[in-house]
Design a protein around this motif. Structure first.
Motif, PDB file in Angstrom:
ATOM      1  N   GLU A 499      26.533   2.177  64.515  1.00 21.72           N
ATOM      2  CA  GLU A 499      27.846   2.389  65.467  1.00 21.72           C
ATOM      3  C   GLU A 499      27.879   3.664  65.967  1.00 21.72           C
ATOM      4  OE1 GLU A 499      30.223   0.056  66.462  1.00 21.72           O
ATOM      5  OE2 GLU A 499      28.696  -1.488  65.937  1.00 21.72           O
ATOM      6  N   GLN A 500      27.836   4.641  64.988  1.00 20.92           N
ATOM      7  CA  GLN A 500      27.795   6.020  65.290  1.00 20.92           C
ATOM      8  C   GLN A 500      26.708   6.582  66.288  1.00 20.92           C
ATOM      9  OE1 GLN A 500      28.758   8.871  62.497  1.00 20.92           O
ATOM     10  NE2 GLN A 500      29.579   7.337  60.861  1.00 20.92           N
ATOM     11  N   LEU A 501      25.498   6.042  65.988  1.00 20.82           N
ATOM     12  CA  LEU A 501      24.383   6.275  66.998  1.00 20.82           C
ATOM     13  C   LEU A 501      24.537   5.715  68.323  1.00 20.82           C
ATOM     14  CD1 LEU A 501      21.432   5.958  64.457  1.00 20.82           C
ATOM     15  CD2 LEU A 501      22.307   8.069  65.672  1.00 20.82           C
ATOM     16  N   GLY A 502      25.117   4.513  68.343  1.00 21.00           N
ATOM     17  CA  GLY A 502      25.265   3.804  69.820  1.00 21.00           C
ATOM     18  C   GLY A 502      26.427   4.749  70.336  1.00 21.00           C
ATOM     19  N   ALA A 503      27.430   5.120  69.747  1.00 25.43           N
ATOM     20  CA  ALA A 503      28.592   5.927  70.401  1.00 25.43           C
ATOM     21  C   ALA A 503      28.167   7.269  70.760  1.00 25.43           C
ATOM     22  CB  ALA A 503      29.616   6.104  69.313  1.00 25.43           C
ATOM     23  N   GLU A 556      12.620  12.798  56.485  1.00 21.82           N
ATOM     24  CA  GLU A 556      13.360  13.763  56.309  1.00 21.82           C
ATOM     25  C   GLU A 556      14.868  13.091  55.655  1.00 21.82           C
ATOM     26  OE1 GLU A 556      15.425  17.877  57.955  1.00 21.82           O
ATOM     27  OE2 GLU A 556      14.453  16.531  59.256  1.00 21.82           O
ATOM     28  N   GLU A 557      15.541  13.658  54.663  1.00 19.70           N
ATOM     29  CA  GLU A 557      16.691  13.171  53.952  1.00 19.70           C
ATOM     30  C   GLU A 557      17.757  13.778  54.665  1.00 19.70           C
ATOM     31  OE1 GLU A 557      16.672  12.768  49.952  1.00 19.70           O
ATOM     32  OE2 GLU A 557      15.831  10.590  50.011  1.00 19.70           O
ATOM     33  N   LEU A 558      18.693  13.279  55.480  1.00 15.24           N
ATOM     34  CA  LEU A 558      19.743  13.775  55.951  1.00 15.24           C
ATOM     35  C   LEU A 558      21.187  13.183  55.824  1.00 15.24           C
ATOM     36  CD1 LEU A 558      18.300  14.220  59.612  1.00 15.24           C
ATOM     37  CD2 LEU A 558      18.588  16.085  57.865  1.00 15.24           C
ATOM     38  N   THR A 559      22.273  13.685  55.667  1.00 15.27           N
ATOM     39  CA  THR A 559      23.540  12.901  55.651  1.00 15.27           C
ATOM     40  C   THR A 559      23.621  12.106  56.936  1.00 15.27           C
ATOM     41  OG1 THR A 559      25.093  14.783  56.765  1.00 15.27           O
ATOM     42  CG2 THR A 559      24.353  14.874  54.125  1.00 15.27           C
ATOM     43  N   VAL A 560      24.621  11.139  56.943  1.00 15.29           N
ATOM     44  CA  VAL A 560      24.943  10.292  58.040  1.00 15.29           C
ATOM     45  C   VAL A 560      25.435  11.194  59.416  1.00 15.29           C
ATOM     46  CG1 VAL A 560      26.239   8.695  59.451  1.00 15.29           C
ATOM     47  CG2 VAL A 560      25.291   8.384  56.953  1.00 15.29           C
ATOM     48  N   GLU A 561      26.061  12.230  58.962  1.00 14.77           N
ATOM     49  CA  GLU A 561      26.586  13.291  60.138  1.00 14.77           C
ATOM     50  C   GLU A 561      25.302  13.917  60.586  1.00 14.77           C
ATOM     51  OE1 GLU A 561      27.885  12.814  56.968  1.00 14.77           O
ATOM     52  OE2 GLU A 561      29.853  11.803  57.508  1.00 14.77           O
ATOM     53  N   GLU A 562      24.485  14.375  59.840  1.00 17.67           N
ATOM     54  CA  GLU A 562      23.478  15.246  60.144  1.00 17.67           C
ATOM     55  C   GLU A 562      22.398  14.441  61.048  1.00 17.67           C
ATOM     56  OE1 GLU A 562      23.113  18.607  56.377  1.00 17.67           O
ATOM     57  OE2 GLU A 562      22.132  16.369  56.295  1.00 17.67           O
ATOM     58  N   ALA A 563      22.261  13.219  60.546  1.00 21.14           N
ATOM     59  CA  ALA A 563      21.321  12.164  61.297  1.00 21.14           C
ATOM     60  C   ALA A 563      21.971  12.006  62.851  1.00 21.14           C
ATOM     61  CB  ALA A 563      21.173  10.982  60.364  1.00 21.14           C
ATOM     62  N   VAL A 564      23.231  11.740  62.721  1.00 13.43           N
ATOM     63  CA  VAL A 564      23.845  11.221  64.148  1.00 13.43           C
ATOM     64  C   VAL A 564      23.947  12.624  64.986  1.00 13.43           C
ATOM     65  CG1 VAL A 564      25.938  10.704  65.443  1.00 13.43           C
ATOM     66  CG2 VAL A 564      25.157   9.660  63.248  1.00 13.43           C
ATOM     67  N   ALA A 565      24.028  13.638  64.302  1.00 10.09           N
ATOM     68  CA  ALA A 565      23.987  14.953  65.154  1.00 10.09           C
ATOM     69  C   ALA A 565      22.622  15.370  65.846  1.00 10.09           C
ATOM     70  CB  ALA A 565      24.600  16.063  64.485  1.00 10.09           C
ATOM     71  N   ARG A 566      21.524  15.112  64.900  1.00 11.63           N
ATOM     72  CA  ARG A 566      20.408  15.721  65.395  1.00 11.63           C
ATOM     73  C   ARG A 566      19.689  14.467  66.366  1.00 11.63           C
ATOM     74  NH1 ARG A 566      15.830  17.051  60.991  1.00 11.63           N
ATOM     75  NH2 ARG A 566      17.511  18.644  60.755  1.00 11.63           N
ATOM     76  N   LEU A 567      19.930  13.259  66.174  1.00  9.43           N
ATOM     77  CA  LEU A 567      19.242  12.003  66.916  1.00  9.43           C
ATOM     78  C   LEU A 567      19.993  12.027  68.324  1.00  9.43           C
ATOM     79  CD1 LEU A 567      18.530   9.462  64.146  1.00  9.43           C
ATOM     80  CD2 LEU A 567      16.891  10.944  65.440  1.00  9.43           C
ATOM     81  N   GLY A 568      21.217  12.215  68.143  1.00  5.28           N
ATOM     82  CA  GLY A 568      22.063  12.194  69.272  1.00  5.28           C
ATOM     83  C   GLY A 568      22.129  13.154  70.295  1.00  5.28           C
ATOM     84  N   ALA A 569      21.422  14.244  69.922  1.00  4.91           N
ATOM     85  CA  ALA A 569      21.449  15.692  70.823  1.00  4.91           C
ATOM     86  C   ALA A 569      20.765  15.477  71.897  1.00  4.91           C
ATOM     87  CB  ALA A 569      21.021  16.902  69.859  1.00  4.91           C
TER      88      ALA A 569
END
Length: 569
Positions: A499-503, A556-569
């Motif tokens: 959901e977060q990545l889609g948003a 790489e292991e990331l928190t959800v927030e880190e993953a969304v921030a990096r992939l959504g950048a």
């Protein structure tokens, strides 16, 4: 909440992956597109595009549309079911032969399923454009095409029904055509670069399309049906059918007189060379063919083979076929296995030759008598060549026509072809506009094709690895594939991440299937080939996910927030 169109849950997706390759599949793209649930075979050469496959196909179409629109192209959609008459007027009703799907309506009128649309586009412009002020214009469509391939194979690489972008330029001058051609050439480069294809631009022949200047865009791949050459010392590259040879004439005055030799039981180059103790390249091979029923000789060096495809292209639209034993019955002057051009060429039949049979060169060839050959048979002294054509099968090391270095040969998939058609179709349909001088001006045309469905297969061929497909992001069915490793907490986190990545604007595929083992899910994630894989696994309770690059395998292991921030950048 994310846009529902951005997030696709696999529990609701129609998909069935396979562990084993289809029994009839030979190429990687055929195997993997079927195994990954992108396509399914409906009939020989006819394929159903399933949901994920349709997304990839549409992504390729989107890139093509964007670049065509950028050069001023206007999209239209012409019918696939076409009347016979326009193709009769252009001559292609006959030229296409068995490749055309032909049918009759209930009243007995003839129709065909369109293999390409030059005729109909020409008639459309004739109806819509009447003045030079209406031109130039570029029209294009992305549409299903039909060709009755004798041996459809390699999955969607060579089908009987396929998706193609064909565009057509209409100009009032040859300079305008050259500009339209250059616009398409540059657009094609941008398209294939955006798609992530490794490609080559090579000189080509026009074939049934007609016209003059022609180039192919080829994607090197072992599964390719085209062969092309390139030069390691310069920028020369060409389809093998378009390779030319330059051989300078030599002074033939030093050769001795023609001498006949007793050579019993030597009807082949191999037996003749062995009998005389000479290399096969010292002999002249004379292949007899029928061109629209007329027997024609084709001469090449004895150590080379005639490329019947190249010969057919040179002589098109005439029909070319090999002679049979029966054909010699009515031609006693043609002695099977012992034919020579001397005494025949220019008189009893036409003699064509490869440029290697240069003026002044001497050869050993048939003496037109059973069991006899002749040596010191000199071109220009003992026989004449009616027409020179590049017709030998190209071999590695043949000289580059541009710089003379040895050529390399490789296999490739044709993904695009551009033609300067000139006025072939404008002449056939009298496509004129009112010129600036108030008089009718004949329009000149270009034709430009991209195999949209073939590009999908070419990408699969070039980018797959041992685990499955590996799509470039531009055309992948999703940007991120989120895998829930199994337990309820992991599934809950996977859906939250999705959901977060889609948003964040990403296209997301979430594997939330219940009752499917983590091992199967991981295998499917590799097989489907989405560029980034996110796994909600052993550290889900901590809000930590694993992010994996599908192509490099880096994790790489990331928190959800880190993953969304990096992939959504």
């Amino acid at each position: 909440m994310a846009n529902a169109a951005q997030v696709q849950r696999m529990s609701r997706l129609m998909i069935k992956t396979l562990r084993d390759d289809p029994a009839d599949a030979e190429t990687a793209s055929h195997k993997l597109l079927v195994r990954a649930g992108y396509v399914r075979r409906t009939s020989a050469g006819i394929w159903t595009w399933l949901p994920l496959g349709k997304k990839v196909l549409e992504n390729v179409s989107r890139v093509v549309r964007e670049e065509m629109d950028a050069i001023g192209g206007q999209e239209v959609l012409l019918p696939a079911l076409l009347p016979k008459e326009p193709y009769e007027a252009s001559g292609r009703w006959e030229e296409y032969g068995d490749l055309l799907f032909r049918l009759k309506d209930r009243k007995g009128a003839d129709y065909l399923l369109g293999p390409t649309h030059e005729e109909i586009f020409t008639l459309t412009v004739k109806d819509q454009c009447t003045s030079y002020k209406d031109l130039p214009v570029i029209l294009y469509q992305i549409q299903t095409k039909y060709r009755d391939e004798a041996r459809p194979r390699s999955g969607v690489l060579r089908g009987r029904e396929f998706q193609m972008k064909d565009s057509y330029s209409f100009d009032t001058t040859d300079e305008g055509l050259a500009e339209s051609y250059a616009l398409h050439r540059a657009a094609y480069r941008r398209i294939f670069e955006r798609l992530g294809l490794d490609y080559r631009v090579v000189s080509a022949v026009s074939g049934a399309m007609g016209g003059s200047a022609s180039e192919e865009f080829l994607a090197p791949a072992a599964a390719g049906e085209d062969t092309f050459v390139d030069c390691p010392a310069c920028d020369y590259a060409a389809n093998t059918e378009a390779v030319t040879t330059k051989v300078e004439p030599v002074d033939g005055s030093a050769h001795g007189p023609l001498e006949e030799l007793d050579t019993p039981d030597t009807p082949t180059i191999e037996t003749l060379a062995a009998h005389l103790g000479v290399p096969a390249g010292a002999t002249l091979k004379n292949l007899l063919v029928k061109v629209d029923g007329e027997i024609v000789g084709v001469g090449v060096p004895g150590d080379r083979e005639v490329d019947l495809g190249k010969l057919g292209e040179h002589l098109a639209p005439a029909t070319v076929e090999l002679v049979t034993a029966e054909d010699f019955t009515d031609r006693p002057d043609l002695v099977r296995g012992y034919v020579g051009p001397q005494g025949l060429a220019g008189k009893s039949f036409r003699f064509l030759a490869d440029p290697r049979i240069a003026q002044g060169t001497a050869w050993i060839t048939g003496a037109n008598k059973p069991g006899m050959h002749a040596k010191n048979v000199v071109v220009g002294r003992d026989f004449e060549v009616d027409e020179y054509l590049d017709v030998v099968v190209v071999e590695p090391g043949d000289p580059c026509p541009k710089c003379g270095a040895g050529l390399r040969i490789d296999r490739a998939i044709e993904i695009g072809h551009i033609f300067q058609l000139g006025r072939k179709y404008a002449d056939a349909f009298e496509l004129d506009v009112l010129g600036q001088n108030g008089k009718p001006s004949r329009v000149t045309m270009g034709s430009y094709g991209i195999g949209v469905s073939r590009a999908v297969a070419a990408l699969a061929e070039q980018t797959h690895d041992e685990s499955g497909l590996c799509w470039p992001r531009e055309i992948a069915p999703a940007d991120v594939h989120v895998v829930a490793a199994g337990k309820a907490k992991q599934t809950e986190l996977a859906l939250e991440v999705g959901e977060q990545l889609g948003a964040a604007g990403l296209r997301v595929l979430v594997d939330d299937r219940a009752g499917v083992s983590p091992g199967v899910k991981f295998t499917d994630a590799e097989l489907l080939g989405v560029p980034t894989i996110v796994v909600a696994g052993r550290r889900a309770a901590e809000g930590v996910v694993e992010v994996k690059d599908r192509r490099t395998g880096e994790r790489e292991e990331l928190t959800v927030e880190e993953a969304v921030a990096r992939l959504g950048a």
